[in-house]
Design a protein around this motif. Structure first.
Motif, PDB file in Angstrom:
ATOM      1  N   ALA A  58      43.042  41.048  33.979  1.00  0.00           N
ATOM      2  CA  ALA A  58      42.105  39.913  33.908  1.00  0.00           C
ATOM      3  C   ALA A  58      40.668  40.387  33.703  1.00  0.00           C
ATOM      4  O   ALA A  58      39.897  39.774  32.958  1.00  0.00           O
ATOM      5  CB  ALA A  58      42.214  39.072  35.178  1.00  0.00           C
ATOM      6  N   LEU A  59      40.294  41.498  34.345  1.00  0.00           N
ATOM      7  CA  LEU A  59      38.953  42.051  34.169  1.00  0.00           C
ATOM      8  C   LEU A  59      38.771  42.609  32.759  1.00  0.00           C
ATOM      9  O   LEU A  59      37.740  42.383  32.109  1.00  0.00           O
ATOM     10  CB  LEU A  59      38.697  43.150  35.200  1.00  0.00           C
ATOM     11  N   LYS A  60      39.768  43.316  32.261  1.00  0.00           N
ATOM     12  CA  LYS A  60      39.662  43.925  30.923  1.00  0.00           C
ATOM     13  C   LYS A  60      39.598  42.869  29.834  1.00  0.00           C
ATOM     14  O   LYS A  60      38.916  43.042  28.820  1.00  0.00           O
ATOM     15  CB  LYS A  60      40.848  44.864  30.691  1.00  0.00           C
ATOM     16  N   SER A  61      40.319  41.755  30.036  1.00  0.00           N
ATOM     17  CA  SER A  61      40.319  40.694  29.025  1.00  0.00           C
ATOM     18  C   SER A  61      39.051  39.849  29.074  1.00  0.00           C
ATOM     19  O   SER A  61      38.758  39.098  28.146  1.00  0.00           O
ATOM     20  CB  SER A  61      41.531  39.781  29.230  1.00  0.00           C
ATOM     21  N   GLY A  62      38.296  39.965  30.177  1.00  0.00           N
ATOM     22  CA  GLY A  62      37.093  39.161  30.342  1.00  0.00           C
ATOM     23  C   GLY A  62      37.352  37.815  30.983  1.00  0.00           C
ATOM     24  O   GLY A  62      36.411  37.043  31.236  1.00  0.00           O
ATOM     25  N   ARG A  63      38.618  37.503  31.241  1.00  0.00           N
ATOM     26  CA  ARG A  63      38.954  36.230  31.891  1.00  0.00           C
ATOM     27  C   ARG A  63      38.389  36.179  33.303  1.00  0.00           C
ATOM     28  O   ARG A  63      37.963  35.127  33.787  1.00  0.00           O
ATOM     29  CB  ARG A  63      40.479  36.055  31.912  1.00  0.00           C
ATOM     30  N   LEU A  64      38.372  37.336  33.961  1.00  0.00           N
ATOM     31  CA  LEU A  64      37.798  37.461  35.303  1.00  0.00           C
ATOM     32  C   LEU A  64      36.528  38.298  35.195  1.00  0.00           C
ATOM     33  O   LEU A  64      36.556  39.402  34.646  1.00  0.00           O
ATOM     34  CB  LEU A  64      38.805  38.133  36.241  1.00  0.00           C
ATOM     35  N   LYS A  65      35.439  37.782  35.691  1.00  0.00           N
ATOM     36  CA  LYS A  65      34.156  38.461  35.604  1.00  0.00           C
ATOM     37  C   LYS A  65      33.868  39.232  36.888  1.00  0.00           C
ATOM     38  O   LYS A  65      34.359  38.870  37.964  1.00  0.00           O
ATOM     39  CB  LYS A  65      33.028  37.453  35.360  1.00  0.00           C
ATOM     40  N   PRO A  66      33.047  40.285  36.808  1.00  0.00           N
ATOM     41  CA  PRO A  66      32.639  40.994  38.021  1.00  0.00           C
ATOM     42  C   PRO A  66      32.042  40.028  39.034  1.00  0.00           C
ATOM     43  O   PRO A  66      31.240  39.160  38.682  1.00  0.00           O
ATOM     44  CB  PRO A  66      31.595  41.986  37.500  1.00  0.00           C
ATOM     45  N   GLY A  67      32.445  40.158  40.288  1.00  0.00           N
ATOM     46  CA  GLY A  67      31.966  39.260  41.331  1.00  0.00           C
ATOM     47  C   GLY A  67      32.677  37.929  41.372  1.00  0.00           C
ATOM     48  O   GLY A  67      32.307  37.053  42.155  1.00  0.00           O
ATOM     49  N   GLY A  68      33.696  37.765  40.532  1.00  0.00           N
ATOM     50  CA  GLY A  68      34.411  36.502  40.445  1.00  0.00           C
ATOM     51  C   GLY A  68      35.369  36.274  41.597  1.00  0.00           C
ATOM     52  O   GLY A  68      35.418  37.034  42.572  1.00  0.00           O
ATOM     53  N   VAL A  69      36.144  35.200  41.456  1.00  0.00           N
ATOM     54  CA  VAL A  69      37.052  34.771  42.525  1.00  0.00           C
ATOM     55  C   VAL A  69      38.483  34.758  42.001  1.00  0.00           C
ATOM     56  O   VAL A  69      38.770  34.156  40.963  1.00  0.00           O
ATOM     57  CB  VAL A  69      36.680  33.366  43.034  1.00  0.00           C
ATOM     58  N   VAL A  70      39.351  35.429  42.721  1.00  0.00           N
ATOM     59  CA  VAL A  70      40.783  35.412  42.414  1.00  0.00           C
ATOM     60  C   VAL A  70      41.452  34.389  43.323  1.00  0.00           C
ATOM     61  O   VAL A  70      41.232  34.386  44.532  1.00  0.00           O
ATOM     62  CB  VAL A  70      41.411  36.803  42.644  1.00  0.00           C
ATOM     63  N   VAL A  71      42.261  33.523  42.725  1.00  0.00           N
ATOM     64  CA  VAL A  71      43.004  32.520  43.494  1.00  0.00           C
ATOM     65  C   VAL A  71      44.486  32.700  43.192  1.00  0.00           C
ATOM     66  O   VAL A  71      44.872  32.848  42.023  1.00  0.00           O
ATOM     67  CB  VAL A  71      42.589  31.086  43.127  1.00  0.00           C
ATOM     68  N   GLU A  72      45.314  32.709  44.228  1.00  0.00           N
ATOM     69  CA  GLU A  72      46.741  32.845  43.996  1.00  0.00           C
ATOM     70  C   GLU A  72      47.558  32.193  45.094  1.00  0.00           C
ATOM     71  O   GLU A  72      47.173  32.178  46.271  1.00  0.00           O
ATOM     72  CB  GLU A  72      47.136  34.321  43.891  1.00  0.00           C
ATOM     73  N   SER A  73      48.687  31.641  44.691  1.00  0.00           N
ATOM     74  CA  SER A  73      49.695  31.137  45.613  1.00  0.00           C
ATOM     75  C   SER A  73      50.583  32.312  45.997  1.00  0.00           C
ATOM     76  O   SER A  73      51.062  33.048  45.132  1.00  0.00           O
ATOM     77  CB  SER A  73      50.521  30.053  44.911  1.00  0.00           C
ATOM     78  N   SER A  74      50.793  32.502  47.293  1.00  0.00           N
ATOM     79  CA  SER A  74      51.568  33.675  47.728  1.00  0.00           C
ATOM     80  C   SER A  74      52.245  33.426  49.068  1.00  0.00           C
ATOM     81  O   SER A  74      51.725  32.709  49.923  1.00  0.00           O
ATOM     82  CB  SER A  74      50.636  34.897  47.843  1.00  0.00           C
ATOM     83  N   SER A  75      53.413  34.049  49.231  1.00  0.00           N
ATOM     84  CA  SER A  75      54.066  34.021  50.537  1.00  0.00           C
ATOM     85  C   SER A  75      53.591  35.190  51.387  1.00  0.00           C
ATOM     86  O   SER A  75      53.993  35.336  52.534  1.00  0.00           O
ATOM     87  CB  SER A  75      55.589  34.092  50.370  1.00  0.00           C
ATOM     88  N   GLY A  76      52.744  36.057  50.810  1.00  0.00           N
ATOM     89  CA  GLY A  76      52.127  37.108  51.613  1.00  0.00           C
ATOM     90  C   GLY A  76      51.961  38.450  50.955  1.00  0.00           C
ATOM     91  O   GLY A  76      50.861  39.000  50.933  1.00  0.00           O
ATOM     92  N   ASN A  77      53.015  39.016  50.386  1.00  0.00           N
ATOM     93  CA  ASN A  77      52.911  40.383  49.866  1.00  0.00           C
ATOM     94  C   ASN A  77      52.002  40.479  48.647  1.00  0.00           C
ATOM     95  O   ASN A  77      51.170  41.386  48.554  1.00  0.00           O
ATOM     96  CB  ASN A  77      54.300  40.943  49.548  1.00  0.00           C
ATOM     97  N   THR A  78      52.154  39.549  47.707  1.00  0.00           N
ATOM     98  CA  THR A  78      51.252  39.548  46.554  1.00  0.00           C
ATOM     99  C   THR A  78      49.826  39.298  47.021  1.00  0.00           C
ATOM    100  O   THR A  78      48.872  39.918  46.529  1.00  0.00           O
ATOM    101  CB  THR A  78      51.660  38.469  45.536  1.00  0.00           C
ATOM    102  N   GLY A  79      49.679  38.409  48.002  1.00  0.00           N
ATOM    103  CA  GLY A  79      48.357  38.116  48.547  1.00  0.00           C
ATOM    104  C   GLY A  79      47.706  39.336  49.157  1.00  0.00           C
ATOM    105  O   GLY A  79      46.502  39.567  48.976  1.00  0.00           O
TER     106      GLY A  79
END
Length: 347
Positions: free
Chosen positions: A52-73
């Motif tokens: 996501a960072l390399k593609s530019g979709r996620l910017k430095p200092g950005g926010v990652v959001v994910e649905s997780s049961s725990g391990n991925t989180g």
């Protein structure tokens, strides 16, 4: 060797070999719980953030959001610390409390879905809806969407490389749990590139809909696809030779058996994969080196899978599973002959 980042501890996990008496197979357990976040998901979590960072979709200092049961989180929380990001984990009541505590300790913002759900009901659909919505409301936020994220499956190339080297290039079969399908797809594809004859087996909880069976509630955490949800786009059925189901009792009793007989704490879903691997070995379906990842450790399930009262209250105890495992692993003969029950080696 002295490393400079916690993420450099990801991978190069050891492998434990277990001879299976009266068969032409050997069980190879790859100890993925030795990753710094305690699970196989550390690999793909970091890979999704990097992509996501390399593609530019996620910017430095950005926010990652994910649905997780725990391990991925947990894996994403670690990656967020390394790359200077914020992480919001969307969870439900099905997530193990110890996993939630770890995410919070790593600085994650943990959000719970609303609604009344049965204890054995996984609220994946609502988790994903809420995560996607949050990402549209928060400036600079990106919903990782592991179920449909190609970087999920792409995060397991090192696992494949390590496994081939540890097994000296000879892998008869791979048996792994199927949740989003990322690990199963990435690992199965890689192993089949190495040797198309390697048999790949996906294991889901009884009650999951991944392989077309009727859906109903189950207790196994972080695996399978519950009724009402859709199977993720990351799952490639063409690289899976066999899809099987395992009951909660089979999975949890096997995890408890492994702890008491091998002194190895494994998670409940891993117990299910080990049970089905041994079943298929003794049915003559799997031969040679049969690889099963220890996807995460039992340390995260001490209040559930390893709590006899918790199991008893939910009707999940089944002594027949332990008796079956005794037979499959030759413990019955060992008790009669006083010779070693299991032959172990570390690769």
């Amino acid at each position: 060797m002295i490393l400079g980042k916690v993420s450099e501890l990801i991978g190069n996990t050891p492998m434990l070999g277990i001879d299976v008496p009266d068969t032409n197979a050997r069980l190879l357990l790859k100890i993925e719980k030795n990753n710094p976040g305690g699970s196989i998901k550390d690999r793909m979590a970091r890979n999704m953030v990097l992509a996501a960072l390399k593609s530019g979709r996620l910017k430095p200092g950005g926010v990652v959001v994910e649905s997780s049961s725990g391990n991925t989180g947990i894996g994403l929380a670690m990656a967020a610390v390394e790359f200077g990001l914020q992480f919001i984990a969307v969870v439900d009541h099905h997530a193990a409390q110890d996993k939630i505590a770890v995410m919070k300790a790593l600085g994650a913002d943990v959000r719970f879905v609303a609604g009344n759900y049965r204890e054995d009901e996984v609220a994946v659909v609502e988790r994903q809806r809420m995560a996607a919505e949050l990402a549209t409301q928060i400036p600079g936020a990106v919903f990782m969407n592991q179920s449909d994220n190609a970087a999920n499956a792409g995060g397991y190339s090192d696992f494949v490389r390590e496994t081939i080297a540890q097994a000296h290039g000879t892998i008869g079969a791979y048996v792994g749990c199927v949740g989003t399908g990322g690990s199963m797809t990435g690992i199965a594809r890689g192993l089949k590139v190495h040797d198309p004859e390697t048999v790949t087996v996906g294991v889901e909880p009884a009650g999951s809909i991944v392989f077309g069976h009727p859906g109903y509630p189950y207790y196994q955490s972080g695996t399978g696809t519950p009724a009402g949800d859709t199977v993720g786009l990351v799952l490639d059925y063409s690289c899976i030779d066999l899809g099987v189901q395992v009951t909660d009792s089979q999975a949890f009793e096997t995890a408890r058996y492994v702890a008491r007989n091998l002194a190895l704490l494994v998670g409940g879903s891993t117990g299910g994969a080990i049970f089905k691997a041994l079943e298929l070995i003794h049915a003559g379906v799997l031969t040679g080196n049969v690889v099963v990842p220890i996807a995460d450790g039992g340390e995260k399930y001490l209040h559930t899978v390893f709590n006899e009262q918790w199991l008893q209250e939910r009707g999940l105890l089944d002594p027949n599973v332990g008796a079956q495992l005794d037979t499959w692993l030759g413990k019955t003969q060992w008790l009669e002959s006083s010779s070693a029950p299991l032959q172990l080696s570390v690769a």
